[in-house]
Structure formats: C-alpha cells, structure tokens
Design a protein around this motif. Structure first.
Motif, short mmCIF file in Angstrom:
data_model
loop_
_atom_site.label_atom_id
_atom_site.label_comp_id
_atom_site.label_asym_id
_atom_site.label_seq_id
_atom_site.Cartn_x
_atom_site.Cartn_y
_atom_site.Cartn_z
N LEU A 10 -85.48 -63.17 24.15
CA LEU A 10 -84.24 -63.11 24.93
C LEU A 10 -83.93 -61.68 25.35
O LEU A 10 -83.57 -61.42 26.52
N GLY A 14 -83.49 -58.88 29.43
CA GLY A 14 -82.32 -58.10 29.83
C GLY A 14 -82.63 -56.66 30.19
O GLY A 14 -83.59 -56.06 29.71
N ASP A 86 -79.25 -60.31 34.47
CA ASP A 86 -80.04 -59.66 33.42
C ASP A 86 -79.16 -58.81 32.49
O ASP A 86 -79.67 -58.00 31.72
N LEU A 88 -76.89 -58.97 29.32
CA LEU A 88 -76.67 -59.85 28.18
C LEU A 88 -75.34 -59.57 27.50
O LEU A 88 -74.88 -58.42 27.45
N ASN A 108 -69.82 -67.47 29.11
CA ASN A 108 -71.11 -67.80 28.51
C ASN A 108 -71.61 -66.61 27.69
O ASN A 108 -71.66 -65.49 28.19
N ASP A 110 -74.66 -64.86 25.28
CA ASP A 110 -76.11 -64.91 25.10
C ASP A 110 -76.51 -64.86 23.62
O ASP A 110 -77.41 -65.59 23.20
N ALA A 123 -74.24 -70.36 22.14
CA ALA A 123 -74.87 -69.21 22.80
C ALA A 123 -76.35 -69.52 22.97
O ALA A 123 -76.88 -70.46 22.36
N ARG A 124 -77.02 -68.72 23.77
CA ARG A 124 -78.46 -68.92 23.96
C ARG A 124 -79.22 -68.63 22.67
O ARG A 124 -80.25 -69.26 22.40
#
Length: 338
Positions: A10, A14, A86, A88, A108, A110, A123-124
């Motif tokens: 992840l 970024g 990009d 985060l 949202n 990350d 979250a991601r």
C-alpha cells in the motif's frame, strides 16, 4: 500475504502520506506517528506529514515533542478532503473518522493502526488489536519487520510510549510489550527517558488537581469530581490518576470545562466496571465517550451555554448535577449511599 507485506504494498502506491494524530495527542500516538513516518520514508514516500488538532498541553507531552524534535503540523481539513489519489491518509492510536479527531466522518482512510476498542473500523489496511497495551508496540513490530534503522530518538520515543500507556507495565501490558521494550532498550537514551518521566508541572495543573480533590464526592466505591473551568485539559487524567488511588475507591471519574466542551476522564481497576462502556452509554446522546475497561475519556460540547461565563459557579453546579445523575444511573448507584 503478511501484514507487513500488505502495508508495504500500500505504501508503494503513495507519493505522500498524512498521518493524523487524535485530538490532544499523547506519547503513544506521537511515537506511533513518528514510526509510521519512518516506515513510509523507507518505502520511498518523501512527502510526509504528522498532523494534529487540539492542544499538546500535558507537560509530559510537551517535553516529548520538544526533546525528540517531532515535526508536527496543524490539522487542515481541506488538505485531507482534497488530496490526490496517491496521497495516503493514516490514523495511529485511533481509528474512526470524526471520533477523537476532526476528520469528517465520511472520509476514506487508507491505514489504521490502533489498540483502542472500536467498532466497524474501515480502511484499506487495518491492524486493530484491542488486546495489545500500546499502539507503539504494534509499530515496533513493523519497524523490526521492515528492518528500519533504530536511531536513538525513535527507540526512545517508542519505549517511552509503551511505558507511558501501560503505566510502566502495570496496566494492560502483554508479552508483546515486554518483547518490544526489550528490543528497544539498548537503542534508547536512558537519560532522556528519565527527563520525560519527571517533567515539571505548571501552577495551573496543580490548581486544577487541587480543585478536583476539594470537589470529590464518593458513592459506594465510586468517586466523582470536577475541577471547574481550566485551560489545562491534561489536568483531568492527572487528577483522576491521583484520586483513584484514594483508599476505598474502585472507580474515579473527573470532569471539567475546557474551552467550549466538557471533558471527562475515568479510571477503574474494578474488573466489574468497564468505564469505556460507562462513558459511552452515559453520554453518547449528547457527546462521545469510550475507551478500555480501566481507562476512558469523553467529550460533551457545551452548545448554547458555551458563552455562559458570567456565573461559572451556577453553570458548574448545574453541570455537576446533570453529569453525576447520568453516571449514577449508568453505574446503578444510589446517591443516598454517599
């Protein structure tokens, strides 16, 4: 795929990371943010920001920031809302937008790395471990997994954060805390740890704690008090840490007015009481509250009476009655027993 691999993948997407601390960040939050920034740097992210809102008023927290030279920037909601794909967004030591932070609730996120009780963490990448005693413990695991260079400042920050959040391993410490501390010990600055552990106290904090002592009211094994209106927000946890040690007290709750809100701090070594749930259930309809079974906090906006300063004594008397009544009802106490 392991958690470190997922996080590394992840971060590789970024070019910027905004690490948001919770309101009025403590050493655990600040050290965790510092560590995640180092991990992001190792992953190739050059544009890194540690953001905070509220105040860093506790003398220990101020010393922590100053001695470790942590680069903090005021939280800017527009930078969060208008960030590029990009860019985060990360939370450390908290997990939900809008709860103990000023991030809009529909944002949202990350990355979330946290150890506080919370529901529906989204979250991601999420590493949410309520059983662990400090977020810094989790970040220490990632520092080791990514083989990040442990310079003195980072090691000292993480070790002090673990000690601080576990009351020197007396509260909520797990084998993970001891393992992390053992790894960090040889790299940490012992003199700086001593300085951080014994910061000077302001006169305002001392006065606020004195007010909490004078205003205490005991009902069975529960002590409820207030320290009035103060600019020293962090006097609340210091006051409640002191009062919970009073003989016969199993649960202590202290509140006070800071700016335009009522802040509440609670402690309870009583295994029958979950003070995080108590504060949440008592105040969820008018504010927010929550935390662990033994350590919790809450905040209630003053709303239309925020500017009512002509008679603080009358306002405080009214608030004391309302807050005490809610807590007494939630804890199933009888005020006739005091």
């Amino acid at each position: 795929m392991s958690s470190p691999q997922q996080l590394d993948e992840l971060l590789g997407e970024g070019s910027e990371i905004n690490i948001v601390c919770h309101n009025n960040p403590d050493p655990d939050c600040l050290a965790s943010a510092l560590a995640l920034g180092r991990i992001a740097a190792a992953a190739g992210i050059d544009n890194r920001h540690i953001l905070y809102s509220g105040d860093i008023s506790h003398q220990q927290n101020r010393a922590f920031v100053n001695l470790l030279d942590i680069d903090l920037q005021p939280f800017d909601v527009e930078a969060i809302q208008n960030r590029q794909p990009d860019s985060l967004l990360a939370f450390v030591d908290h997990s939900i937008p809008g709860e103990n932070n000023r991030v809009p609730s529909d944002t949202n996120v990350d990355i979330v790395i946290d150890h506080h009780p919370a529901k529906d963490v989204d979250a991601r990448f999420v590493d949410h471990r309520e059983e662990v005693g400090a977020a810094a413990t989790i970040l220490t695991e990632y520092v080791r997994a990514f083989d990040i260079e442990l310079d003195t400042d980072l090691a000292t920050a993480l070790l002090f954060a673990i000690r601080s959040d576990t009351l020197d391993f007396l509260r909520g410490a797990t084998p993970e805390e001891y393992d992390a501390a053992g790894h960090l010990h040889e790299y940490a600055d012992q003199e700086m740890l001593r300085q951080l552990s014994t910061p000077s106290i302001t006169g305002g904090t001392l006065d606020a704690i004195s007010s909490a002592i004078d205003n205490r009211k005991a009902i069975d094994a529960v002590l409820i008090s207030h320290l009035g209106r103060t600019s020293e927000r962090d006097a609340l946890p210091q006051a409640v840490d002191y009062l919970v040690r009073l003989e016969g007290v199993q649960t202590a709750i202290v509140f006070g007015i800071v700016d335009d809100a009522i802040h509440v701090s609670a402690r309870s070594p009583d295994p029958r009481v979950h003070v995080g749930n108590v504060l949440n259930d008592a105040f969820e309809d008018v504010g927010s509250g929550g935390g662990h079974h033994d350590v919790a906090g809450g905040e209630i906006p003053l709303g239309i009476v925020a500017d009512y300063t002509s008679d603080d004594a009358q306002l405080l008397d009214m608030l004391e009655q309302i807050i005490t009544a809610r807590l007494v009802a939630e804890l199933n106490l009888s005020e006739d027993d005091d």
